[in-house]
Scaffold this active site. Structure first.
Site, short mmCIF file in Angstrom:
data_model
loop_
_atom_site.label_atom_id
_atom_site.label_comp_id
_atom_site.label_asym_id
_atom_site.label_seq_id
_atom_site.Cartn_x
_atom_site.Cartn_y
_atom_site.Cartn_z
N TRP A 102 -5.17 -0.93 -3.84
CA TRP A 102 -4.10 -0.16 -3.20
C TRP A 102 -2.88 -0.09 -4.09
CZ3 TRP A 102 -5.66 3.17 -0.03
CH2 TRP A 102 -6.69 2.90 0.87
N ASP A 172 4.14 -2.51 0.30
CA ASP A 172 3.13 -1.85 1.15
C ASP A 172 2.51 -2.95 2.02
OD1 ASP A 172 0.91 -0.73 2.31
OD2 ASP A 172 -0.06 -0.14 0.42
N LYS A 196 -4.03 -0.93 11.07
CA LYS A 196 -4.56 -2.28 10.89
C LYS A 196 -3.97 -3.24 11.92
CE LYS A 196 -5.88 -0.63 6.69
NZ LYS A 196 -5.38 -0.01 5.48
C1 LIG Z 1 -5.31 0.86 4.49
C2 LIG Z 1 -4.31 0.71 3.41
C3 LIG Z 1 -3.70 1.81 2.79
C4 LIG Z 1 -4.08 3.23 3.12
O1 LIG Z 1 -3.48 3.59 4.30
P1 LIG Z 1 -3.56 5.07 4.89
O2 LIG Z 1 -2.79 4.92 6.16
O3 LIG Z 1 -5.01 5.39 5.09
O4 LIG Z 1 -2.92 5.98 3.93
C5 LIG Z 1 -2.74 1.57 1.84
N1 LIG Z 1 -2.38 0.33 1.50
C6 LIG Z 1 -2.95 -0.77 2.05
C7 LIG Z 1 -2.53 -2.13 1.64
C8 LIG Z 1 -3.93 -0.61 3.04
O5 LIG Z 1 -4.49 -1.68 3.60
#
Ligand SMILES: *Cc1c(COP(=O)(O)O)cnc(C)c1O
Length: 360
Positions: A102, A172, A196
């Protein structure tokens, strides 16, 4: 119906109590005779919901008054672009720490908009660790420092940052937000896709310090312009109202569960049970450096990969579903977010022991 325990990485399971409440209110929200999906985002009822959701967010996470909370769309992935567009100053560059897929994706997206300095990367290890602080190359003139505190795919979690980062820290937190208490004041900006630990997909949360809300690059679309969105209480256009409502229910549930201190301890306990089993066995292997093991996403491999499909089949038959690891890592991954009850983890461990005895 058999109890199903869903270990999916995201969209992930939601608390059962939340689902039951949503079901109860599905056709008739607040005695309006309408579903929450059918009312205007500008109606008094929805505005009350929006406000209480924000209040609960602030309370649970301890968000200081000089931070705005934005309720946006486009997922964490759109924030990969929104962050550089909004935070880059003229001709600036940004620092990116890469500890997983990511982080790398966010860095690639940022490169569309500014110069990226890779502070350090653990890609050569297969993203199983975090480079030592002493090997980080921070630049002096970057607009911000970006990292991924929990890498959802390889299962690497970072608790500490060095003290010598003198630019706004951007995180993030898609797979770690609300999983434990954090010190928001350490961050300039935090973003997270909801699917999540916050609610269903469709909603993206941005927590941003007010002094970082500037006039962004003139090519920035309004829906990801933090200034426009914050001045309009995230309602410059129609927000994802149902996802917002569900997030509100999840936050109320978290408060009932005792907030982030208690859920954080429970998450620690749940993940420790799984790691203890892995460490005590020759059959299951965790490749992640012990210092950086994720509490929410636990990848592990079987010593004999030819048993993978049998493991997945037999676990699913017992109601333990979505344990398949990411294709880039292989093996298994147990994602155990807030909504995973301890009994689900216990069932997983019982199954893993049983499976080892049978095939090990
Ligand atoms: C799932 C995830 C993403 C992607 O998220 P989207 O909402 O599908 O764009 C980005 N960063 C991390 C750390 C994730 O777990």
């Amino acid at each position: 119906m058999k109890d199903i325990f869903n270990f999916a990485p995201g969209p992930a399971l939601l608390p059962e109590k939340v689902m039951i409440k949503a079901q109860k209110e599905f056709l008739n929200w607040r005695e309006l005779g309408l579903s929450v999906m059918e009312v205007s985002h500008r109606s008094k009822d929805f505005l009350e919901l929006a406000e209480s959701t924000e209040v609960n967010f602030r309370e649970l996470l301890g968000v200081p008054d000089n931070y705005k909370i934005l309720f946006l769309q486009g997922g964490a992935t759109l924030q990969f672009a929104a962050v550089p567009l909004n935070l880059a100053k003229q001709n600036s560059s940004a620092d990116y720490l890469i500890t997983g897929s990511w982080g790398k994706k966010s860095m690639k997206e940022a490169e569309l908009f500014l110069d990226v300095n890779v502070v350090a990367t653990s890609e050569h290890t297969g993203y199983t660790t975090v480079p030592d602080f002493k090997d980080w190359h921070l630049s002096n003139d970057s607009a911000y420092f970006h990292y991924t505190p929990n890498e959802t795919i390889a299962g690497v979690e970072i608790d500490d940052l060095p003290d010598n980062i003198n630019v706004p820290v951007v995180a993030d937190m898609s797979s770690t937000i609300l999983s434990k208490p954090i010190d928001i004041s350490r961050y300039g900006l935090i973003y997270a896709g909801a699917q999540k630990n916050i609610g269903p997909s469709g909603l993206t949360i941005v927590i941003v310090r007010e002094d970082l809300i500037l006039n962004p690059s003139k090519f920035t679309p309004s829906v990801i312009n933090y200034k426009v969105m914050s001045e309009n209480n995230s309602m410059w256009n129609t927000p994802p109202t149902f996802a917002w409502y569900m997030a509100g229910l999840v936050l109320e549930w978290l408060k009932e569960e005792g907030g982030l201190n208690s859920i954080g301890l429970l998450n620690l306990k749940k993940s420790k049970k799984v790691y203890d089993l892995i460490d005590s066995s020759q059959f299951y292997i965790s490749k992640v450096d012990k210092r950086y093991r994720s509490r929410t996403n636990i990848p592990f491999i079987l010593f004999d990969p030819s048993l993978d499909s049998i493991f997945l089949k037999e676990s699913a038959e017992l109601g333990l579903v979505n344990l398949k690891g990411h294709r880039s890592v292989g093996g298994m991954r147990a994602s155990i977010y807030n909504a995973m009850p301890e009994i689900g983890v216990d069932k997983l461990i019982d199954f893993m022991k049983f499976f080892e005895n049978k095939y090990g």
